[in-house]
Design a protein around this motif. Structure first.
Motif, PDB file in Angstrom:
ATOM      1  N   ARG A  70      -2.049  -3.582  -0.400  1.00  0.00           N
ATOM      2  CA  ARG A  70      -0.657  -3.382   0.026  1.00  0.00           C
ATOM      3  C   ARG A  70       0.279  -3.048  -1.119  1.00  0.00           C
ATOM      4  O   ARG A  70       1.458  -2.751  -0.917  1.00  0.00           O
ATOM      5  CB  ARG A  70      -0.129  -4.635   0.753  1.00  0.00           C
ATOM      6  N   LYS A  71      -0.228  -3.140  -2.342  1.00  0.00           N
ATOM      7  CA  LYS A  71       0.661  -2.857  -3.471  1.00  0.00           C
ATOM      8  C   LYS A  71      -0.158  -2.378  -4.660  1.00  0.00           C
ATOM      9  O   LYS A  71      -1.288  -2.828  -4.875  1.00  0.00           O
ATOM     10  CB  LYS A  71       1.411  -4.144  -3.846  1.00  0.00           C
ATOM     11  N   VAL A  72       0.425  -1.445  -5.407  1.00  0.00           N
ATOM     12  CA  VAL A  72      -0.214  -0.970  -6.635  1.00  0.00           C
ATOM     13  C   VAL A  72       0.749  -1.231  -7.792  1.00  0.00           C
ATOM     14  O   VAL A  72       1.926  -0.860  -7.741  1.00  0.00           O
ATOM     15  CB  VAL A  72      -0.531   0.549  -6.535  1.00  0.00           C
ATOM     16  N   ARG A 116       3.272   9.190 -11.653  1.00  0.00           N
ATOM     17  CA  ARG A 116       3.747  10.105 -10.599  1.00  0.00           C
ATOM     18  C   ARG A 116       2.657  10.364  -9.573  1.00  0.00           C
ATOM     19  O   ARG A 116       2.885  10.355  -8.370  1.00  0.00           O
ATOM     20  CB  ARG A 116       4.102  11.452 -11.241  1.00  0.00           C
ATOM     21  N   THR A 117       1.447  10.624 -10.076  1.00  0.00           N
ATOM     22  CA  THR A 117       0.328  10.914  -9.179  1.00  0.00           C
ATOM     23  C   THR A 117       0.055   9.711  -8.277  1.00  0.00           C
ATOM     24  O   THR A 117      -0.121   9.858  -7.060  1.00  0.00           O
ATOM     25  CB  THR A 117      -0.933  11.243 -10.020  1.00  0.00           C
ATOM     26  N   LEU A 118       0.047   8.511  -8.866  1.00  0.00           N
ATOM     27  CA  LEU A 118      -0.216   7.317  -8.058  1.00  0.00           C
ATOM     28  C   LEU A 118       0.848   7.142  -6.975  1.00  0.00           C
ATOM     29  O   LEU A 118       0.550   6.812  -5.832  1.00  0.00           O
ATOM     30  CB  LEU A 118      -0.239   6.071  -8.945  1.00  0.00           C
ATOM     31  N   LEU A 119       2.091   7.396  -7.373  1.00  0.00           N
ATOM     32  CA  LEU A 119       3.201   7.237  -6.424  1.00  0.00           C
ATOM     33  C   LEU A 119       3.026   8.180  -5.231  1.00  0.00           C
ATOM     34  O   LEU A 119       3.175   7.777  -4.075  1.00  0.00           O
ATOM     35  CB  LEU A 119       4.522   7.506  -7.144  1.00  0.00           C
ATOM     36  N   ARG A 120       2.668   9.422  -5.548  1.00  0.00           N
ATOM     37  CA  ARG A 120       2.437  10.389  -4.455  1.00  0.00           C
ATOM     38  C   ARG A 120       1.303   9.909  -3.567  1.00  0.00           C
ATOM     39  O   ARG A 120       1.388   9.955  -2.340  1.00  0.00           O
ATOM     40  CB  ARG A 120       2.044  11.750  -5.039  1.00  0.00           C
ATOM     41  N   GLN A 121       0.212   9.444  -4.210  1.00  0.00           N
ATOM     42  CA  GLN A 121      -0.960   9.041  -3.422  1.00  0.00           C
ATOM     43  C   GLN A 121      -0.653   7.821  -2.552  1.00  0.00           C
ATOM     44  O   GLN A 121      -1.242   7.656  -1.493  1.00  0.00           O
ATOM     45  CB  GLN A 121      -2.127   8.725  -4.353  1.00  0.00           C
ATOM     46  N   CYS A 122       0.239   6.970  -3.017  1.00  0.00           N
ATOM     47  CA  CYS A 122       0.556   5.746  -2.266  1.00  0.00           C
ATOM     48  C   CYS A 122       1.516   6.011  -1.108  1.00  0.00           C
ATOM     49  O   CYS A 122       1.744   5.126  -0.272  1.00  0.00           O
ATOM     50  CB  CYS A 122       1.153   4.688  -3.191  1.00  0.00           C
ATOM     51  N   ALA A 123       2.062   7.221  -1.057  1.00  0.00           N
ATOM     52  CA  ALA A 123       3.081   7.513  -0.035  1.00  0.00           C
ATOM     53  C   ALA A 123       2.491   7.468   1.368  1.00  0.00           C
ATOM     54  O   ALA A 123       3.115   6.937   2.291  1.00  0.00           O
ATOM     55  CB  ALA A 123       3.718   8.878  -0.300  1.00  0.00           C
ATOM     56  N   ASP A 124       1.281   7.975   1.549  1.00  0.00           N
ATOM     57  CA  ASP A 124       0.721   8.079   2.898  1.00  0.00           C
ATOM     58  C   ASP A 124       0.647   6.723   3.583  1.00  0.00           C
ATOM     59  O   ASP A 124       0.991   6.582   4.749  1.00  0.00           O
ATOM     60  CB  ASP A 124      -0.685   8.689   2.843  1.00  0.00           C
ATOM     61  N   ASP A 125       0.195   5.709   2.832  1.00  0.00           N
ATOM     62  CA  ASP A 125       0.036   4.385   3.423  1.00  0.00           C
ATOM     63  C   ASP A 125       1.262   3.504   3.154  1.00  0.00           C
ATOM     64  O   ASP A 125       1.258   2.315   3.442  1.00  0.00           O
ATOM     65  CB  ASP A 125      -1.233   3.726   2.838  1.00  0.00           C
ATOM     66  N   LEU A 126       2.304   4.112   2.570  1.00  0.00           N
ATOM     67  CA  LEU A 126       3.540   3.380   2.252  1.00  0.00           C
ATOM     68  C   LEU A 126       3.261   2.076   1.522  1.00  0.00           C
ATOM     69  O   LEU A 126       3.799   1.010   1.869  1.00  0.00           O
ATOM     70  CB  LEU A 126       4.353   3.131   3.525  1.00  0.00           C
ATOM     71  N   PRO A 146     -11.771   6.555 -13.441  1.00  0.00           N
ATOM     72  CA  PRO A 146     -10.722   5.794 -12.744  1.00  0.00           C
ATOM     73  C   PRO A 146     -10.479   6.245 -11.310  1.00  0.00           C
ATOM     74  O   PRO A 146     -10.295   5.412 -10.421  1.00  0.00           O
ATOM     75  CB  PRO A 146      -9.475   6.050 -13.597  1.00  0.00           C
ATOM     76  N   SER A 147     -10.535   7.562 -11.051  1.00  0.00           N
ATOM     77  CA  SER A 147     -10.141   8.001  -9.712  1.00  0.00           C
ATOM     78  C   SER A 147     -11.126   7.515  -8.656  1.00  0.00           C
ATOM     79  O   SER A 147     -10.759   7.286  -7.512  1.00  0.00           O
ATOM     80  CB  SER A 147      -9.968   9.518  -9.664  1.00  0.00           C
ATOM     81  N   SER A 148     -12.405   7.321  -9.055  1.00  0.00           N
ATOM     82  CA  SER A 148     -13.388   6.897  -8.051  1.00  0.00           C
ATOM     83  C   SER A 148     -13.107   5.464  -7.590  1.00  0.00           C
ATOM     84  O   SER A 148     -13.449   5.091  -6.474  1.00  0.00           O
ATOM     85  CB  SER A 148     -14.811   7.027  -8.595  1.00  0.00           C
ATOM     86  N   VAL A 149     -12.478   4.677  -8.434  1.00  0.00           N
ATOM     87  CA  VAL A 149     -12.167   3.289  -8.059  1.00  0.00           C
ATOM     88  C   VAL A 149     -10.745   3.201  -7.488  1.00  0.00           C
ATOM     89  O   VAL A 149     -10.525   2.724  -6.380  1.00  0.00           O
ATOM     90  CB  VAL A 149     -12.320   2.369  -9.299  1.00  0.00           C
ATOM     91  N   VAL A 150      -9.798   3.728  -8.249  1.00  0.00           N
ATOM     92  CA  VAL A 150      -8.389   3.603  -7.830  1.00  0.00           C
ATOM     93  C   VAL A 150      -8.152   4.393  -6.537  1.00  0.00           C
ATOM     94  O   VAL A 150      -7.428   3.937  -5.639  1.00  0.00           O
ATOM     95  CB  VAL A 150      -7.459   4.068  -8.968  1.00  0.00           C
ATOM     96  N   GLY A 151      -8.796   5.554  -6.427  1.00  0.00           N
ATOM     97  CA  GLY A 151      -8.642   6.373  -5.216  1.00  0.00           C
ATOM     98  C   GLY A 151      -9.050   5.579  -3.983  1.00  0.00           C
ATOM     99  O   GLY A 151      -8.423   5.648  -2.924  1.00  0.00           O
ATOM    100  N   ARG A 152     -10.136   4.806  -4.121  1.00  0.00           N
ATOM    101  CA  ARG A 152     -10.626   4.010  -2.981  1.00  0.00           C
ATOM    102  C   ARG A 152      -9.615   2.924  -2.618  1.00  0.00           C
ATOM    103  O   ARG A 152      -9.370   2.634  -1.444  1.00  0.00           O
ATOM    104  CB  ARG A 152     -11.928   3.328  -3.336  1.00  0.00           C
TER     105      ARG A 152
END
Ligand code: SIN
Length: 478
Positions: free
Chosen positions: A225-227, A237-247, A211-217
């Motif tokens: 613009r949205k997950v 929680r992890t996804l939320l943190r990762q989405c913070a940079d690009d808001l 999953p991380s190889s696809v979702v990370g991209r």
């Protein structure tokens, strides 16, 4: 279909094309681990193709008149219903759930498409009374953009259509990653989307066992613009943190730990009927499953007796076999988790009043544990299996305190005939949803979602469009 590799859509569906990746992974039947199909293992390159396709398609999809978008969604829902038997058999094959439940799931999934087909036409804006006569204030709702949808294995069709319906109705396009255990249902849906004429790039499905190889991209891509995610609180929680940079916008439908409260004046037959669905739907593998039974001491014994009698009639077996109520659990880890929770409860003083400790088989017959306390892991953690955990409460006040003793806040169920008590629970329960004398709250018309560690955002209902739209306010001087 049972016992054989089957001919299915197994490649990634990107930009209206079926693309094989450089590697494949095996999807197995949870009942016997038999291979069902080899599916393209999506990687970063396929993920990029998908997000680029979604970004290209967004330009024209967002401007398509809402009734036309709605018609295509309705057509997809109708095709699901027309194909219910095939789709249900596929779901049972890769998820394991009883066939009757898979049929129910296909209908439930299709209902989100027909619901959002209507909502597409009702994505109203506002006209705001201005304080100056020479101003007009308007609010438009615009699609947020291409969305990444990440869906779980427990309801492989419905969790996808609940997001996809809202996204497409709002004018967004989508890239989606189904769970590695159940990619075939999502790919079957993509085939139907293609057949009803949903334009290339509007829906893109990238299965993967990494999953991380696809979702990370997708999270790294400024085009997305949205997950939207349904799954565990930890991953959320992890996804939320990762989405913070690009808001990026994020909506999270995460774990639950639902209390099922039965008060002294409850209709016990109704409570047992509600408990059976709230606990055993999908063999307990649901985020809205009743996790903690809180019984007023006055009715604890008769309720337990009636519940055990109803449970004794449940048949466990291969989901496609006639009369089966509970199929296998999804994998060995799910069974090991139940064993851990039950052992912990027994060590801390709980007793088994029905069934027995599961072994290693994924076919787990229902187990009823009494004497649960707040110190036990089973009180704190989502069980995700056919285990009933019973605790008593001295009175209504104690029951409400116990019901709220969780970091999760998805749904709570309460059984009482007393209208004032019902209202006190509705007011006092710290959850996003409440079932009052009702064991199944899920329906396309209602806002599904939680508070606290159960996440945020609402799926279904007229509120379901909110997470996929942005408000644009326009002040015009006239
Ligand atoms: C879930 O378990 O994630 C969803 C269940 C439902 O929609 O009822």
């Amino acid at each position: 279909m049972v016992g054989s590799m089957v001919k299915l859509a197994t490649d990634a569906y990107v930009d209206g094309k079926w693309l094989p990746g450089s590697r494949r992974f095996v999807v197995r039947d949870p009942f016997d681990d038999a291979p069902i199909a080899e599916v393209t293992a999506g990687d970063g390159a396929l993920a990029d193709l998908a997000s680029e396709a979604a970004a290209r398609a967004f330009a024209s999809w967002r401007t398509k008149p809402a009734p036309e978008r709605g018609k295509l969604l309705a057509a997809l829902g109708a095709r699901m219903i027309a194909d219910v038997d095939r789709l249900a058999a596929l779901c049972t094959r890769e998820n394991g759930k009883a066939l009757s439940e898979s049929v129910g799931e296909v209908r439930y999934a299709a209902s989100f498409l027909s619901w959002f087909a209507g909502e597409a036409e009702r994505a109203y804006g506002e006209a705001i009374p201005a304080s100056n006569t020479n101003q007009r204030l308007m609010v438009h709702r615009e699609p947020v953009g291409p969305c990444a949808l990440i869906t779980p294995w427990n309801f492989p069709y419905a969790m996808l259509t609940r997001k996809l319906g809202a996204a497409l109705a709002a004018g967004c396009t989508a890239v989606a990653k189904p769970a590695a255990q159940t990619p075939l249902s999502a790919l079957a849906l993509a085939e139907l989307a293609e057949a009803v004429g949903i334009p290339p790039g509007v829906i893109n499905i990238v299965p993967t066992d990494e999953p991380s190889s696809v979702v990370g991209r997708w999270i790294a891509s400024p085009a997305i613009r949205k997950v939207g995610f349904t799954g565990s609180t930890e991953v959320g929680r992890t996804l939320l943190r990762q989405c913070a940079d690009d808001l990026k916008r994020v909506s999270l439908e995460l774990g639950g730990n639902a209390p099922f409260v039965v008060l002294a004046d409850a209709d016990l037959d109704a409570a047992v009927a509600g408990a059976m669905i709230a606990k055993f739907r999908n063999a307990g593998q649901s985020c809205v499953a009743a996790n903690r039974f809180v019984l007023d001491t006055a009715i604890a014994q008769p309720f337990t007796k009636k519940l055990v009698a109803a449970i004794s009639k449940l048949k466990v077996g291969r989901g496609s076999d006639p009369g089966v109520d509970l199929g296998p659990l999804i994998d060995d880890n799910a069974v090991a988790k139940l064993r851990r929770l039950i052992n912990d409860a027994l060590e801390k003083g709980a007793q088994i009043v029905h069934g027995s400790q599961p072994g290693t088989s994924r076919l787990v017959a229902p187990i009823v544990l009494d004497g649960i306390t707040a110190e036990m892991a089973i009180w704190r953690e989502e069980i995700f299996g056919p285990v009933v955990a019973l605790r008593t409460a001295a009175n209504e006040t104690d029951a409400l305190v116990q019901a709220n003793d969780s970091e999760y806040g998805l749904v709570a169920y309460v059984y009482t005939r007393d209208a004032a008590r019902q209202q006190r629970f509705v007011d006092g329960l710290a959850t996003g949803m409440v079932g009052v004398n009702e064991g199944l709250v899920s329906t396309a018309q209602a806002p599904f979602g939680g508070i606290k560690h159960s996440g945020f955002g609402r799926e279904g209902s007229r509120h379901g469009l909110d997470d996929y739209t942005a408000l644009k306010y326009v002040a015009t001087r006239v």
